[in-house]
Scaffold this active site. Sequence first.
Site, PDB file in Angstrom:
ATOM      1  N   ASN A   9      27.796  46.128  49.840  1.00  0.00           N
ATOM      2  CA  ASN A   9      28.765  47.311  49.686  1.00  0.00           C
ATOM      3  C   ASN A   9      28.246  48.045  48.364  1.00  0.00           C
ATOM      4  O   ASN A   9      28.930  47.723  47.226  1.00  0.00           O
ATOM      5  CB  ASN A   9      30.052  46.764  49.707  1.00  0.00           C
ATOM      6  CG  ASN A   9      31.146  48.029  49.553  1.00  0.00           C
ATOM      7  OD1 ASN A   9      30.701  49.150  49.755  1.00  0.00           O
ATOM      8  ND2 ASN A   9      32.371  47.800  49.281  1.00  0.00           N
ATOM      9  N   LYS A  11      29.311  51.019  47.475  1.00  0.00           N
ATOM     10  CA  LYS A  11      30.502  51.714  47.154  1.00  0.00           C
ATOM     11  C   LYS A  11      30.117  53.103  46.741  1.00  0.00           C
ATOM     12  O   LYS A  11      29.074  53.744  47.433  1.00  0.00           O
ATOM     13  CB  LYS A  11      31.267  51.101  45.810  1.00  0.00           C
ATOM     14  CG  LYS A  11      31.873  49.732  46.231  1.00  0.00           C
ATOM     15  CD  LYS A  11      32.535  48.943  45.373  1.00  0.00           C
ATOM     16  CE  LYS A  11      33.060  47.236  45.774  1.00  0.00           C
ATOM     17  NZ  LYS A  11      33.966  46.895  44.718  1.00  0.00           N
ATOM     18  N   HIS A  94      38.733  48.153  53.148  1.00  0.00           N
ATOM     19  CA  HIS A  94      38.576  47.556  51.896  1.00  0.00           C
ATOM     20  C   HIS A  94      39.791  47.856  50.940  1.00  0.00           C
ATOM     21  O   HIS A  94      40.254  48.590  51.110  1.00  0.00           O
ATOM     22  CB  HIS A  94      37.119  48.646  51.316  1.00  0.00           C
ATOM     23  CG  HIS A  94      36.766  47.510  49.899  1.00  0.00           C
ATOM     24  ND1 HIS A  94      37.342  47.665  48.924  1.00  0.00           N
ATOM     25  CD2 HIS A  94      35.594  46.682  49.824  1.00  0.00           C
ATOM     26  CE1 HIS A  94      36.530  46.871  47.751  1.00  0.00           C
ATOM     27  NE2 HIS A  94      35.625  46.511  48.457  1.00  0.00           N
ATOM     28  N   GLU A  96      39.725  49.131  47.931  1.00  0.00           N
ATOM     29  CA  GLU A  96      39.806  50.107  47.254  1.00  0.00           C
ATOM     30  C   GLU A  96      40.348  51.224  48.288  1.00  0.00           C
ATOM     31  O   GLU A  96      41.101  52.211  47.629  1.00  0.00           O
ATOM     32  CB  GLU A  96      38.444  50.647  46.923  1.00  0.00           C
ATOM     33  CG  GLU A  96      38.060  49.478  45.812  1.00  0.00           C
ATOM     34  CD  GLU A  96      36.658  49.074  45.631  1.00  0.00           C
ATOM     35  OE1 GLU A  96      35.788  49.743  46.337  1.00  0.00           O
ATOM     36  OE2 GLU A  96      36.249  48.204  44.905  1.00  0.00           O
ATOM     37  N   GLU A 166      38.502  39.079  50.205  1.00  0.00           N
ATOM     38  CA  GLU A 166      38.251  39.505  48.887  1.00  0.00           C
ATOM     39  C   GLU A 166      39.473  39.766  48.215  1.00  0.00           C
ATOM     40  O   GLU A 166      40.336  40.864  48.226  1.00  0.00           O
ATOM     41  CB  GLU A 166      37.710  41.005  49.049  1.00  0.00           C
ATOM     42  CG  GLU A 166      36.384  41.400  49.691  1.00  0.00           C
ATOM     43  CD  GLU A 166      35.544  42.386  49.302  1.00  0.00           C
ATOM     44  OE1 GLU A 166      34.305  42.373  49.180  1.00  0.00           O
ATOM     45  OE2 GLU A 166      36.015  43.620  49.592  1.00  0.00           O
ATOM     46  N   GLY A 172      34.935  43.047  41.102  1.00  0.00           N
ATOM     47  CA  GLY A 172      34.410  44.017  39.979  1.00  0.00           C
ATOM     48  C   GLY A 172      34.916  43.364  38.773  1.00  0.00           C
ATOM     49  O   GLY A 172      34.822  44.218  37.555  1.00  0.00           O
ATOM     50  N   SER A 213      33.065  39.779  42.808  1.00  0.00           N
ATOM     51  CA  SER A 213      31.924  39.128  41.877  1.00  0.00           C
ATOM     52  C   SER A 213      30.950  37.885  41.993  1.00  0.00           C
ATOM     53  O   SER A 213      30.902  37.089  41.369  1.00  0.00           O
ATOM     54  CB  SER A 213      32.847  38.468  40.583  1.00  0.00           C
ATOM     55  OG  SER A 213      33.850  39.427  39.997  1.00  0.00           O
TER      56      SER A 213
HETATM   57  P1  13P Z   1      31.903  43.115  43.128  1.00  0.00           P
HETATM   58  O1  13P Z   1      30.833  42.358  43.886  1.00  0.00           O
HETATM   59  O2  13P Z   1      31.512  44.364  42.281  1.00  0.00           O
HETATM   60  O3  13P Z   1      32.986  42.287  42.609  1.00  0.00           O
HETATM   61  O4  13P Z   1      32.721  43.909  44.579  1.00  0.00           O
HETATM   62  C1  13P Z   1      33.083  42.989  45.669  1.00  0.00           C
HETATM   63  C2  13P Z   1      33.417  44.110  46.742  1.00  0.00           C
HETATM   64  O5  13P Z   1      34.795  44.704  46.523  1.00  0.00           O
HETATM   65  C3  13P Z   1      32.618  43.929  47.843  1.00  0.00           C
HETATM   66  O6  13P Z   1      33.191  45.006  48.729  1.00  0.00           O
END
Ligand code: 13P
Length: 257
Positions: A9, A11, A94, A96, A166, A172, A213
């Site tokens: 992803n 983003k 997601h 976010e 997640e 992150g 992560s």
């Molecule tokens: P990270 O791998 O940067 O922690 O992000 C995970 C994520 O949100 C994937 O959709």
Amino acid sequence: MRIPIIAGNWKMNTTVAEAAKLVQEMLPGLQAVSKVERVVCPPFVSLTTVAPLLQGTEVKLGAQNLYWEAKGAFTGEVSPTMLQGLCQYVIIGHSERRQFFGETDETVNLKIKAALAHGLLPIVCVGENLAQNEAGETVSFIASQIKGGLAGLSAEQVRGLVIAYEPIWAIGTGKAATADGANSVIASAIRNTIAKLYNKTTAAAVRVQYGGSVKPDNIAEFMSQPEIDGALVGGASLKASDFVAIARLSAEAKGLS
Ligand code: 13P
């Protein structure tokens, strides 16, 4: 047997030129890992540039979101008909999107149905925040996300889904969940809820990823867990060598290399 699936992803990262460069950098390495499904999810504006670069390879393309209506006066949105034929997967719900753009289990449900109606495979994200985790609400919260998100879907439709667990506190932050912790949340909150709503066969067929992560140095531990079928990778999917390593180590951990 559930085929492992590693998805990147990206983003809100990469310009169109950067996306093309990144995918070209990772393609040779990704193609060499043929026993796990590999998916890249660049931003919308790069999909039409990346799609032809993936043609003739087994690497699949995913979008990061979609709207549930097929077309019309919805300024700024991207519809399932626009994505149909362009990509195979679409990330839905997601954290976010839920946190910053007001998505709810109801809108996630509408999006899943729209994706499926247009032949797109949803990667449905669920996960608890830190406060919920610390209050011991993880299992009940994720069970409610599953119930709401999957409402009205048939067992056959559910079997074809990919669900990404997640934990928000692990995204992150560099603080991944423990592998056995993630495994037990997936068993008790995701598979168990699907078994209750549908049946055990359906629960055992759904592919479930861990996300948060994920890095080359922790992926093997996650993939060694029986309930974990893959990873949804954020930051590490933006570095070609890391994403390729994650795919390769995943295949190895599942004894598929
Ligand atoms: P990270 O791998 O940067 O922690 O992000 C995970 C994520 O949100 C994937 O959709």
